[in-house]
Scaffold this active site. Sequence first.
Site, PDB file in Angstrom:
ATOM      1  N   ASP A 132     -38.169  -5.419  30.009  1.00 27.05           N
ATOM      2  CA  ASP A 132     -38.433  -6.841  29.748  1.00 27.05           C
ATOM      3  C   ASP A 132     -39.504  -7.106  28.680  1.00 27.05           C
ATOM      4  O   ASP A 132     -39.559  -8.209  28.135  1.00 27.05           O
ATOM      5  CB  ASP A 132     -38.862  -7.539  31.045  1.00 27.05           C
ATOM      6  CG  ASP A 132     -37.712  -7.681  32.021  1.00 27.05           C
ATOM      7  OD1 ASP A 132     -36.572  -7.369  31.635  1.00 27.05           O
ATOM      8  OD2 ASP A 132     -37.957  -8.094  33.164  1.00 27.05           O
ATOM      9  N   GLY A 175     -33.872 -10.245  31.843  1.00 27.46           N
ATOM     10  CA  GLY A 175     -35.142 -10.942  31.616  1.00 27.46           C
ATOM     11  C   GLY A 175     -35.253 -12.077  32.609  1.00 27.46           C
ATOM     12  O   GLY A 175     -34.921 -13.213  32.303  1.00 27.46           O
ATOM     13  N   ARG A 176     -35.691 -11.737  33.818  1.00 28.88           N
ATOM     14  CA  ARG A 176     -35.792 -12.724  34.896  1.00 28.88           C
ATOM     15  C   ARG A 176     -36.750 -13.845  34.551  1.00 28.88           C
ATOM     16  O   ARG A 176     -36.533 -14.994  34.877  1.00 28.88           O
ATOM     17  CB  ARG A 176     -36.343 -12.025  36.146  1.00 28.88           C
ATOM     18  CG  ARG A 176     -35.289 -11.612  37.095  1.00 28.88           C
ATOM     19  CD  ARG A 176     -35.918 -11.107  38.330  1.00 28.88           C
ATOM     20  NE  ARG A 176     -36.735  -9.916  38.058  1.00 28.88           N
ATOM     21  CZ  ARG A 176     -36.986  -8.971  38.939  1.00 28.88           C
ATOM     22  NH1 ARG A 176     -36.513  -9.084  40.147  1.00 28.88           N
ATOM     23  NH2 ARG A 176     -37.714  -7.927  38.642  1.00 28.88           N
ATOM     24  N   GLY A 190     -27.407 -11.352  14.911  1.00 23.74           N
ATOM     25  CA  GLY A 190     -26.926 -12.467  14.086  1.00 23.74           C
ATOM     26  C   GLY A 190     -26.057 -13.444  14.861  1.00 23.74           C
ATOM     27  O   GLY A 190     -24.931 -13.732  14.484  1.00 23.74           O
TER      28      GLY A 190
HETATM   29  O1  F6P Z   1     -37.700  -5.753  35.514  1.00 24.00           O
HETATM   30  C1  F6P Z   1     -36.658  -5.281  34.768  1.00 24.00           C
HETATM   31  C2  F6P Z   1     -35.350  -5.885  35.207  1.00 24.00           C
HETATM   32  O2  F6P Z   1     -34.335  -5.128  34.598  1.00 24.00           O
HETATM   33  C3  F6P Z   1     -35.171  -7.360  34.933  1.00 24.00           C
HETATM   34  O3  F6P Z   1     -34.817  -7.655  33.609  1.00 24.00           O
HETATM   35  C4  F6P Z   1     -34.092  -7.714  35.907  1.00 24.00           C
HETATM   36  O4  F6P Z   1     -34.133  -9.080  36.197  1.00 24.00           O
HETATM   37  C5  F6P Z   1     -34.468  -6.892  37.094  1.00 24.00           C
HETATM   38  O5  F6P Z   1     -35.166  -5.782  36.608  1.00 24.00           O
HETATM   39  C6  F6P Z   1     -33.316  -6.433  37.944  1.00 24.00           C
HETATM   40  O6  F6P Z   1     -33.832  -5.699  39.009  1.00 24.00           O
HETATM   41  P1  F6P Z   1     -32.975  -4.886  40.056  1.00 24.00           P
HETATM   42  O7  F6P Z   1     -32.339  -3.753  39.342  1.00 24.00           O
HETATM   43  O8  F6P Z   1     -33.948  -4.451  41.088  1.00 24.00           O
HETATM   44  O9  F6P Z   1     -31.956  -5.852  40.575  1.00 24.00           O
END
Ligand code: F6P
Length: 327
Positions: A132, A175-176, A190
């Site tokens: 992220d 990207g939560r 692009g």
């Molecule tokens: O923190 C990294 C990340 O890949 C985030 O972008 C995503 O929202 C989250 O982890 C997903 O987590 P998990 O694999 O535990 O569901």
Amino acid sequence: MTAKIQRIGVLTSGGDAPGMNAAIRAVVRSCIYYKKEPVAIYRGYEGLIAGDFEDLDARSVSNIIQRGGTVLKSSRSKTFMTAEGRKTAYENLKKADIDGLITIGGNGTFTGASIFYQEFKFPVIGIPATIDNDIAATDFTIGFDTACNKVIDAIDSIKDTASSHNRLFFIEVMGRHSGFIALRTAIAAGVEAVMVPEQEMSIEELMQVIERGGVSKKSSTIVVVAEGCKTGSATQIAKMVDEKYPDYDTKVTVLGHLQRGGTPSCTDRELACRMGVAAVEGLMQGKTNDMVGIVWQNVTFTPFKEMLDMDKFINLDVFRINEILSV
Ligand code: F6P
């Protein structure tokens, strides 16, 4: 350098990120170089609480620099959030004669490490690794570059099919809470528009951006949507567009966890190697409760509390650049 610290535990925690293995290798090899004893702690803080430890040597980390994921495995530990869990973790470290800890992970990992340090004054250094890139006090986190490369590869492929059918594609990236992956890949691939949690955009505003493309007769339109976008998920946004603008042929691709896997890029490997060496040297110099960062090419150490309180600002100038480049 002081010789106080002799046995150094290393763990990976939170979401895995490509380059974590390169960081583990760098920590282990630096320990051996400085005549310290590296100890693997498996499954992140869960393994710390379970006492899941193993002594390592230089050969234990052979041939892992190029591998994605983490050979130490990872977890998002709920037990480490409890005082009892952290006490057990501390007792396990003492029992195993470990006197320094290196945690590789993201903000959640460092929040845990910071509390742990406050409670037990146990020497701990963090290495920032998350796709992220949402960690302050370092320009980049380990894994971000590789994930972005995965995303642009996927968008390149989608563009081929999108333009064959004049379609409007919504591509959801991870990207939560942050739009770093979305903004960087939007420019690099692009695309016509990008939606991120840090900047609200209504469906009408989005359509204004998209219809600029219509005027200039684009064969396809790609919108990158960050997972945490406040307007909705890519699927929800596509549905709203379908309802209000039925002339568009919309499609959705959620890239999901494929962004997290695969061979780490050269940039991520180099970052991981530098940070791994710095973490061991930092512990040996008596640093603790700090995260290693690389800012303007220089190694930095920032207290967990300070970096956790800082915002990592996103460069919203990307919207202007995208507007110029998608005429
Ligand atoms: O923190 C990294 C990340 O890949 C985030 O972008 C995503 O929202 C989250 O982890 C997903 O987590 P998990 O694999 O535990 O569901």
